[in-house]
Design a protein around this motif. Structure first.
Motif, mmCIF file in Angstrom:
data_model
loop_
_atom_site.group_PDB
_atom_site.id
_atom_site.type_symbol
_atom_site.label_atom_id
_atom_site.label_comp_id
_atom_site.label_asym_id
_atom_site.label_seq_id
_atom_site.Cartn_x
_atom_site.Cartn_y
_atom_site.Cartn_z
ATOM 1 N N PRO A 177 0.827 -1.220 0.000
ATOM 2 C CA PRO A 177 0.000 0.000 0.000
ATOM 3 C C PRO A 177 0.853 1.259 0.000
ATOM 4 C CG PRO A 177 -0.755 -1.585 1.654
ATOM 5 C CD PRO A 177 0.562 -2.086 1.156
ATOM 6 N N ALA A 178 0.227 2.365 -0.355
ATOM 7 C CA ALA A 178 0.963 3.631 -0.442
ATOM 8 C C ALA A 178 1.517 4.065 0.904
ATOM 9 C CB ALA A 178 0.061 4.714 -1.020
ATOM 10 N N THR A 179 0.868 3.661 2.002
ATOM 11 C CA THR A 179 1.345 4.038 3.333
ATOM 12 C C THR A 179 2.463 3.143 3.841
ATOM 13 O OG1 THR A 179 -0.418 2.680 4.309
ATOM 14 C CG2 THR A 179 -0.879 5.027 3.986
ATOM 15 N N THR A 180 2.787 2.092 3.105
ATOM 16 C CA THR A 180 3.895 1.194 3.473
ATOM 17 C C THR A 180 5.076 1.481 2.565
ATOM 18 O OG1 THR A 180 2.339 -0.533 4.157
ATOM 19 C CG2 THR A 180 4.619 -1.195 3.770
ATOM 20 N N PRO A 181 6.168 2.025 3.084
ATOM 21 C CA PRO A 181 7.287 2.402 2.216
ATOM 22 C C PRO A 181 7.937 1.190 1.562
ATOM 23 C CG PRO A 181 7.912 2.564 4.520
ATOM 24 C CD PRO A 181 6.439 2.307 4.502
ATOM 25 N N SER A 182 8.227 1.317 0.301
ATOM 26 C CA SER A 182 8.908 0.276 -0.462
ATOM 27 C C SER A 182 9.744 0.960 -1.520
ATOM 28 C CB SER A 182 7.882 -0.671 -1.104
ATOM 29 O OG SER A 182 8.502 -1.545 -2.021
ATOM 30 N N TRP A 183 10.799 0.274 -1.969
ATOM 31 C CA TRP A 183 11.624 0.871 -3.008
ATOM 32 C C TRP A 183 10.823 1.130 -4.280
ATOM 33 C CZ3 TRP A 183 16.215 -2.941 -1.990
ATOM 34 C CH2 TRP A 183 16.953 -2.467 -0.910
ATOM 35 N N GLY A 184 9.894 0.250 -4.588
ATOM 36 C CA GLY A 184 9.085 0.440 -5.783
ATOM 37 C C GLY A 184 8.200 1.667 -5.691
ATOM 38 N N THR A 185 7.538 1.856 -4.545
ATOM 39 C CA THR A 185 6.686 3.038 -4.381
ATOM 40 C C THR A 185 7.512 4.320 -4.337
ATOM 41 O OG1 THR A 185 6.737 2.704 -1.977
ATOM 42 C CG2 THR A 185 4.896 1.739 -3.181
ATOM 43 N N THR A 186 8.715 4.251 -3.759
ATOM 44 C CA THR A 186 9.585 5.431 -3.727
ATOM 45 C C THR A 186 10.022 5.829 -5.127
ATOM 46 O OG1 THR A 186 10.392 4.761 -1.536
ATOM 47 C CG2 THR A 186 11.681 6.402 -2.738
ATOM 48 N N ILE A 187 10.411 4.842 -5.928
ATOM 49 C CA ILE A 187 10.811 5.134 -7.311
ATOM 50 C C ILE A 187 9.629 5.689 -8.096
ATOM 51 C CG2 ILE A 187 11.620 4.088 -9.455
ATOM 52 C CD1 ILE A 187 13.163 2.070 -7.736
ATOM 53 N N ALA A 188 8.451 5.122 -7.875
ATOM 54 C CA ALA A 188 7.264 5.591 -8.600
ATOM 55 C C ALA A 188 6.892 7.016 -8.206
ATOM 56 C CB ALA A 188 6.093 4.650 -8.338
ATOM 57 N N SER A 189 7.107 7.378 -6.936
ATOM 58 C CA SER A 189 6.734 8.727 -6.490
ATOM 59 C C SER A 189 7.584 9.810 -7.129
ATOM 60 C CB SER A 189 6.840 8.814 -4.965
ATOM 61 O OG SER A 189 8.202 8.689 -4.549
ATOM 62 N N GLY A 190 8.767 9.460 -7.610
ATOM 63 C CA GLY A 190 9.634 10.475 -8.200
ATOM 64 C C GLY A 190 9.747 10.429 -9.702
ATOM 65 N N ARG A 191 8.942 9.591 -10.354
ATOM 66 C CA ARG A 191 9.091 9.454 -11.808
ATOM 67 C C ARG A 191 8.671 10.704 -12.566
ATOM 68 N NH1 ARG A 191 4.353 4.913 -12.709
ATOM 69 N NH2 ARG A 191 2.684 6.008 -11.573
ATOM 70 N N ASP A 192 7.793 11.521 -11.987
ATOM 71 C CA ASP A 192 7.374 12.755 -12.648
ATOM 72 C C ASP A 192 8.293 13.924 -12.352
ATOM 73 O OD1 ASP A 192 5.137 11.463 -13.715
ATOM 74 O OD2 ASP A 192 3.905 11.921 -11.952
ATOM 75 N N LEU A 193 9.317 13.690 -11.523
ATOM 76 C CA LEU A 193 10.223 14.774 -11.130
ATOM 77 C C LEU A 193 11.669 14.474 -11.520
ATOM 78 C CD1 LEU A 193 8.788 15.374 -7.537
ATOM 79 C CD2 LEU A 193 8.332 16.745 -9.563
ATOM 80 N N LEU A 194 11.856 13.630 -12.516
ATOM 81 C CA LEU A 194 13.218 13.234 -12.883
ATOM 82 C C LEU A 194 14.060 14.412 -13.365
ATOM 83 C CD1 LEU A 194 12.580 9.835 -14.707
ATOM 84 C CD2 LEU A 194 13.639 10.192 -12.481
ATOM 85 N N SER A 195 13.441 15.399 -13.977
ATOM 86 C CA SER A 195 14.211 16.526 -14.504
ATOM 87 C C SER A 195 14.570 17.536 -13.424
ATOM 88 C CB SER A 195 13.411 17.227 -15.604
ATOM 89 O OG SER A 195 12.166 17.696 -15.106
ATOM 90 N N THR A 196 13.830 17.581 -12.336
ATOM 91 C CA THR A 196 14.086 18.567 -11.286
ATOM 92 C C THR A 196 14.571 17.951 -9.987
ATOM 93 O OG1 THR A 196 11.743 18.480 -10.652
ATOM 94 C CG2 THR A 196 12.391 20.189 -12.240
#
Length: 298
Positions: free
Chosen positions: A242-261
């Motif tokens: 779940p989104a409230t359980t930290p995982s490497w996959g969810t962390t990578i997904a949370s930053g995919r829209d901010l790769l340029s910044t």
């Protein structure tokens, strides 16, 4: 060049290939185990040192670059994400979740594969046909697609991810165990044990299972990296933890829209995940070279 150093070079160049491969294999095993042990220590003790609240928001310290300082003066080694969470603390907690899921799924799938492989290889007959046809049917589907299908039906949770990865990973263990059981059950020492009056389960426990130990360890070392990567893939797609359980996959997904910044949100966990998977791959390859007698003779 002295005579001693010249003699040492001559001995090194004329050393048997198996001996040189043994030294290289030892280095690979020790090196990969050191990397895995480092990750395990981070997963076990990291969350105790770096507290992490998955729902905490700190807008004053959002999107800080690595090696920056927060408004309170604290150093953030890996920076912060878009809601101000410390990426290092998030990765430590994610390492615990990912490795717990990986080890649990490995143990469950390994146990299922071991039991099915022994039943199919030692007893044979219709039981072997049914189990191996079931394995063939599962192999007809790509593993990650089968995992996505089951995860979509069960829903995102840690327990469901373990079940999904166990169901999709038992086939390899079963086939390897079956092959070892077929090769072992008709050997002379097994026949001698059977003639002495040993029962079936005693033969399986004392003769068949020990012969499966080395290939089982090799497959386990190779498979656990795939399991952790599959868990990260499912979490990246929103079908894992779940989104409230930290995982490497969810962390990578949370930053995919901010790769340029804010590239560090996805890049640093991705690099950490890649290093762990490569370490398990190197460990499995080194164990295979060590325990495969055909490779040892070359």
């Amino acid at each position: 060049m002295t005579a001693t150093s010249a003699m040492a070079d001559t001995i090194e160049t004329t050393a048997p290939p198996a001996r040189r491969r043994g030294r290289t294999g030892t280095v690979r095993i020790v090196g990969s185990l050191a990397v895995v042990a480092f990750y395990a220590l981070c997963a076990a003790f990291g969350p105790m040192l770096f507290r992490f609240d998955p729902v905490a928001v700190d807008t004053r310290n959002r999107l800080l670059a690595p090696m920056s300082h927060t408004s309170e003066g604290h150093l953030v080694l890996f920076g912060t994400d878009q809601i101000g969470q410390d990426l290092l603390a998030k990765m430590m907690q994610g390492a615990r979740v990912s490795m717990t899921i990986g080890i649990s799924a490995l143990l469950l799938s390994g146990l299922i594969g071991l039991v099915f492989g022994i039943l199919a290889g030692y007893f044979g007959g219709w039981l072997d046909s049914i189990l191996m046809r079931l394995a063939d049917i599962q192999l007809a589907f790509p593993g990650i697609l089968l995992a996505i299908l089951i995860a979509a039906v069960l829903g995102p949770s840690v327990g469901n991810v373990i079940v999904v990865l166990s169901i999709s990973g038992w086939v390899t263990f079963a086939r390897v165990t079956r092959g070892q059981a077929l090769a072992t059950k008709n050997r002379e020492y097994v026949d001698a044990t059977r003639v002495l009056g040993a029962r079936t389960w005693h033969i399986v426990r004392t003769c068949v299972l020990p012969s499966c130990r080395a290939p089982f360890l090799v497959i386990a070392a190779l498979h656990i990296g795939d399991v952790i990567l599959a868990e990260a893939s499912l979490s990246f797609l929103g079908l894992g933890t779940p989104a409230t359980t930290p995982s490497w996959g969810t962390t990578i997904a949370s930053g995919r829209d901010l790769l340029s910044t804010a590239w560090w949100i996805s890049a640093i966990p991705g690099i950490a995940l890649a290093l762990l998977v490569v370490a398990f791959g190197v460990l499995g390859d080194a164990l295979r070279d060590r325990y495969d007698p055909k490779l040892a003779e070359r």
